[in-house]
Structure formats: structure tokens, C-alpha cells
Enzyme design. Structure first.
Site, PDB file in Angstrom:
ATOM      1  CD1 TRP A 325      -2.785   1.680   0.734  1.00 44.20           C
ATOM      2  CD2 TRP A 325      -1.300   2.405   2.227  1.00 44.20           C
ATOM      3  NE1 TRP A 325      -3.159   2.945   1.120  1.00 44.20           N
ATOM      4  CE2 TRP A 325      -2.269   3.415   2.039  1.00 44.20           C
ATOM      5  CE3 TRP A 325      -0.259   2.636   3.129  1.00 44.20           C
ATOM      6  CZ2 TRP A 325      -2.228   4.635   2.713  1.00 44.20           C
ATOM      7  CZ3 TRP A 325      -0.216   3.850   3.801  1.00 44.20           C
ATOM      8  CH2 TRP A 325      -1.194   4.828   3.591  1.00 44.20           C
ATOM      9  CG  HIS A 326       3.444   2.571   3.231  1.00 48.26           C
ATOM     10  ND1 HIS A 326       2.765   1.689   4.045  1.00 48.26           N
ATOM     11  CD2 HIS A 326       3.533   3.721   3.948  1.00 48.26           C
ATOM     12  CE1 HIS A 326       2.463   2.277   5.184  1.00 48.26           C
ATOM     13  NE2 HIS A 326       2.915   3.519   5.151  1.00 48.26           N
ATOM     14  N   GLY A 327       3.671   1.742  -1.414  1.00 48.02           N
ATOM     15  CA  GLY A 327       4.278   2.032  -2.709  1.00 48.02           C
ATOM     16  C   GLY A 327       4.293   0.821  -3.614  1.00 48.02           C
TER      17      GLY A 327
END
Length: 486
Positions: A325-327
Site C-alpha cells: 500500500w505504501h508504494g
């Protein structure tokens, strides 16, 4: 529109003035209009995306309230997750399929028809992760028995509320809708608390995070040639930058909402100076995301009475998904996976401590808590290499340089000469006076700080000093908030 920009500093007072001066029937339309103006300031076309997602999820909520079928909920989650995956992960998946194709042609010893992966021209809409998470929370909770929002205007304001729109906090619709419909009068405490949060966040962003950004960027771009001292300095600086940048943003969002008489949930609770292990740190870091992951991912995977093994597996899946989700890159996946490993090991150690009198005696020592807090921060800092770096190889390179000596102190010297050093010293003094640090008791100072905060003139003087310091220490270049990319 950046919270720390001049445009927002002009925009917010106008919205607050209109909100409180106009009759009650105009308050919600003012919030809705302001929220869409705020969101469309950067790229107007994506206002249509937010509008479309809002209309569809409003319909899903009403449908689920009438007919709580799992198939309808699955369709709602698939729709929201599909929108997120398209805008955020389409090119990541395409590149993965292209690499698989390249490997297949290599195995059969045939030339590949393409020399590089195709790329879709997609601009990531700001805040899509956060409002998709809120939509999923809304539809799941309605499916579980909560009441849907029936008034379209109320739901549209919930979906677009500008103080929490881009990077959270992730709000729960039941609490927000209740506050939205309560009769409101402008309260002095709302103004004072709102200003306090906003100015504290502005100082964190401008005086602290923005002064660290060039140094961490330099460290990430020289990962393979960085010196030992600089590697330590870069990782220390990046750990602080992420915290000051993100908590500064949410502080400004919480403050903006409070000026409008709405309380958003707290998102950070002294993660670096009060967490004795990584489990506690995640409970104190980005609290609304952590609770969302617990309620809507970890618990459904593990179940309410999960075995130890199943809970550990669910933890690994949840944290790996958190990394993704962060990248949309493998080093973010590695970051999440390694956090999952650390959380599992920490939980096993806690189980061992419960049955070991020796470990309980060690942890009951008066120095145990500050040592544990420092050790937890080091763990977070080491793992942050996979967050900062541009690839997993770069992250490993930075970590290896931290433990294999190589000469050079260029970045360290820049850090010490930066305005950050003085700003950080002032922030630490503020923390010693006004923040209740669990392992550091200074009762006389705390009593004095309580008296200061009880008097409106002294609070306003403190706020004025905070604003002056934020402007004085701010660098010339404004850096985007880190979490805008997520």
C-alpha cells in the site's frame, strides 16, 4: 493545495469565517464546496473521480442496509479496491507480467518481442488510498449492521471533508456523521486547540521535515557510495523526517477540522519516545491506519479465535499488504514483510517474557524502558532504509555501509549546519516542558506548563512564537508531503 502553502493559509480563514457566519442550513454546503475546491485545486479532472466514487458508494450503503448480502459487499469492496489498484498499481502489475514474459522467452531461448515494459500514462490521484479506505470501512460497517447515511449531502461531506482528505486521519463515518449533525456554536476552546494543532504541525513540516528533505534525498541518491557516518545520519534524519512530515500534516488537518467544530481522531501518540517494542510503535504510529488494518484485514484473515500460527500468518499478510500500500515497488513490499517478521518475533518474545521470571526482572528495572524505547527506534530506523531507498539493493547498500566503515562526513556536516539543528533543539525543549514522556518524570516543569496552557494570553503567545519559528527556520524550497505519493 498544501496545508503549509500561502494559498491554504488564505483559504482556511475564509472557509472558517463563512462556516460560522452563515446560517446553519448553509454549513454543510460550505464544507462540500470548500472540499471540492481544495481537492480540485491541483487537478480539476480528478474531482470527477471523487464524485463518481462517492455516488457509487452512497448507493452501495443504501443497498446494503436494505439487503445485507455478502455478494453486494464483495462487489462494493471489489469496486473500491479496483479503482485503487488501477490508479496505483496498474504499471506495477504490467511490469511484473512483462518480466515474467521476458523470463519465459529466456527459458525457451527465444528473442522477446518487446525490449521494455509498456507504461500507462496514469497520474495518481491525491488521497485515493485514504478515501478508498473510508469507503470500504463504510460499506463493511453497514453490512455488519450499522445504519447507512441517508442524506446525500451528509455522505458527500463525509467523503470529501478537506482536512482529512489527502493523508488522513482515516475517520469513522458514525462519529463524523454524528458531529456533522450536532447543533454547533463557535467555542473558544475549539479555536485555541485548533490553532495549537495547526501551528505545531506547521512547525514540524516547515522547520523540521523540510530542512531534512534535501539531506535524505542526497543519501538515497548516493546509496552505493555513502560513508558510514553519513549512512547513520541519513537514516536518523529520514526517521525524523517521515514522522515530522506526516504527523505535521495530520496535526494541521486535525487543527483545521477543530476550527470548524469537528474533532478528528488522533493519528500519532509519541511513537518514538514511548514505544517499548515494535507492536507498541505501530499502535502509536498512524493510529487510524493501524486500526483500519486490524479491523478490516488482520481480523478477517485471522478470525476472532485464531491459533498462534494463523495469527502470525495473518500478521505477515497484513504487514506485507501494508508495505505494498505504501508504494508499488518491491522495496516497499520488503519493508512491510520485514515489519511483519519483527512483529511476530516481538509477540513470541512477549510470550516468553510472561513465563520467565528473569526476563520480567530485567524489564522491571528503571532503565529498562528508556533502553527498550531506544532499541525500538533503532529497529524502526534500520527498516526505514527500505522505505527511503529507491530499490531493495539500495536499501541493503545503505545498511551495509552503516556497519562497514568508510570515510566521509559530508551529509553529517550539512545536517549539523542546517537550521534543523536549532529548530530540533527548540522542539526538544518544548517536548520536555509540555509533553508527558512516560519514562521521564519532571513534575515541577509539568505543573508550570499546565499553568501556561490554562491562560489564554500565554497560549496565544506560545502560538505566535511557534508561527514565527516555523517561518524563520523554513527553507526556501517547499517539499511535498511524503504521504501524498501514497
Amino acid at each position: 493545495m498544501l496545508f503549509s502553502s500561502l494559498q491554504y493559509l488564505l483559504f482556511l480563514p475564509v472557509v472558517v469565517a463563512l462556516y460560522w457566519r452563515l446560517p446553519s442550513k448553509f454549513k454543510k454546503p460550505v464544507l462540500l464546496l470548500a472540499s471540492y475546491c481544495f481537492y480540485m485545486y491541483w487537478l480539476p479532472a480528478y474531482g470527477l473521480l471523487l464524485l463518481g466514487l462517492t455516488i457509487v458508494n452512497y448507493g452501495f450503503g443504501l443497498l446494503l442496509e436494505r439487503n445485507r448480502r455478502r455478494s453486494i459487499l464483495s462487489l462494493a469492496i471489489l469496486f473500491n479496491a479496483g479503482a485503487l489498484c488501477y490508479y496505483k498499481y496498474a504499471n506495477f502489475f504490467i511490469e511484473g507480467l512483462w518480466k515474467a514474459q521476458q523470463l519465459a522467452f529466456h527459458i525457451i531461448d527465444q528473442p522477446s518481442p518487446t525490449t521494455q515494459a509498456p507504461v500507462l500514462n496514469i497520474i495518481l490521484p491525491l488521497g485515493i488510498s485514504f478515501f478508498v479506505f473510508e469507503f470500504i470501512h463504510y460499506t463493511v460497517d453497514v453490512y455488519r449492521g450499522a445504519k447507512a447515511i441517508h442524506k446525500p449531502l451528509d455522505f458527500f461531506v463525509f467523503a470529501s471533508f478537506f482536512p482529512s482528505q489527502i493523508s488522513g486521519p482515516i475517520k469513522r463515518y458514525q462519529d463524523f456523521d454524528k458531529q456533522l449533525n450536532e447543533p454547533k456554536r463557535l467555542q473558544k476552546e475549539d479555536v485555541l486547540v485548533g490553532l495549537g494543532f495547526f501551528l505545531k504541525g506547521l512547525f514540524k513540516k516547515k522547520a523540521l521535515a523540510d530542512n531534512l528533505a534535501p539531506l535524505t534525498f542526497l543519501g538515497a541518491s548516493t546509496a552505493h557510495s555513502i560513508s558510514s557516518v553519513d549512512a547513520w545520519m541519513v537514516m536518523f534524519a529520514f526517521a525524523l523526517q517521515v514522522y515530522y512530515d506526516f504527523s505535521g500534516y495530520t496535526d494541521m488537518g486535525i487543527g483545521s477540522a477543530r476550527l470548524l467544530g469537528i474533532q478528528l481522531p488522533n493519528n500519532f501518540n509519541l511513537p518514538y519516545i514511548a514505544s517499548r517494542n515494535m507492536i507498541e510503535l505501530w499502535q502509536r504510529w498512524h493510529i487510524t491506519l493501524t486500526t483500519w488494518l486490524r479491523d478490516y484485514l488482520l481480523t478477517p484473515i485471522a478470525g476472532f479465535r485464531a491459533s498462534k500460527l494463523r495469527f502470525h500468518v495473518a500478521t505477515m499478510i497484513t504487514m506485507t499488504a501494508c508495505g505494498l500500500w505504501h508504494g508499488a515497488a518491491w522495496h516497499f513490499v520488503a519493508w512491510g514483510f520485514l515489519h511483519g517478521v519483527v512483529l511476530v518475533v516481538t509477540r513470541e518474545y512477549q510470550q516468553l517474557m510472561r513465563v520467565s521470571p528473569f526476563l520480567r526482572r530485567v524489564h522491571s528495572h528503571q532503565l529498562a524502558q528508556p533502553i527498550a524505547v531506544f532499541g525500538t527506534f533503532l529497529q524502526w530506523m534500520f527498516l526505514a532504509a527500505f522505505f527511503l531507498a529507491r530499490s531493495s539493493e539500495d536499501a541493503v547498500s545503505i545498511l551495509s555501509h552503516m556497519f562497514v566503515f568508510s570515510p566521509g562526513t559530508e551529509i553529517a556536516a550539512q545536517l549539523m549546519q542546517s537550521p534543523f539543528a536549532v529548530a530540533f533543539a527548540l522542539y526538544c525543549i518544548y517536548g520536555l516542558i509540555f509533553v508527558d514522556i512516560p519514562w521521564l518524570r519532571l513534575p515541577s516543569i509539568k505543573q508550570a506548563s499546565t499553568l501556561v496552557l490554562q491562560r489564554t494570553p500565554t497560549r496565544l503567545a506560545l502560538y505566535a512564537a511557534c508561527y514565527v519559528a516555523a517561518v524563520a527556520f523554513a527553507p526556501r524550497t517547499t517539499h511535498p508531503f511524503i504521504y501524498f505519493q501514497f
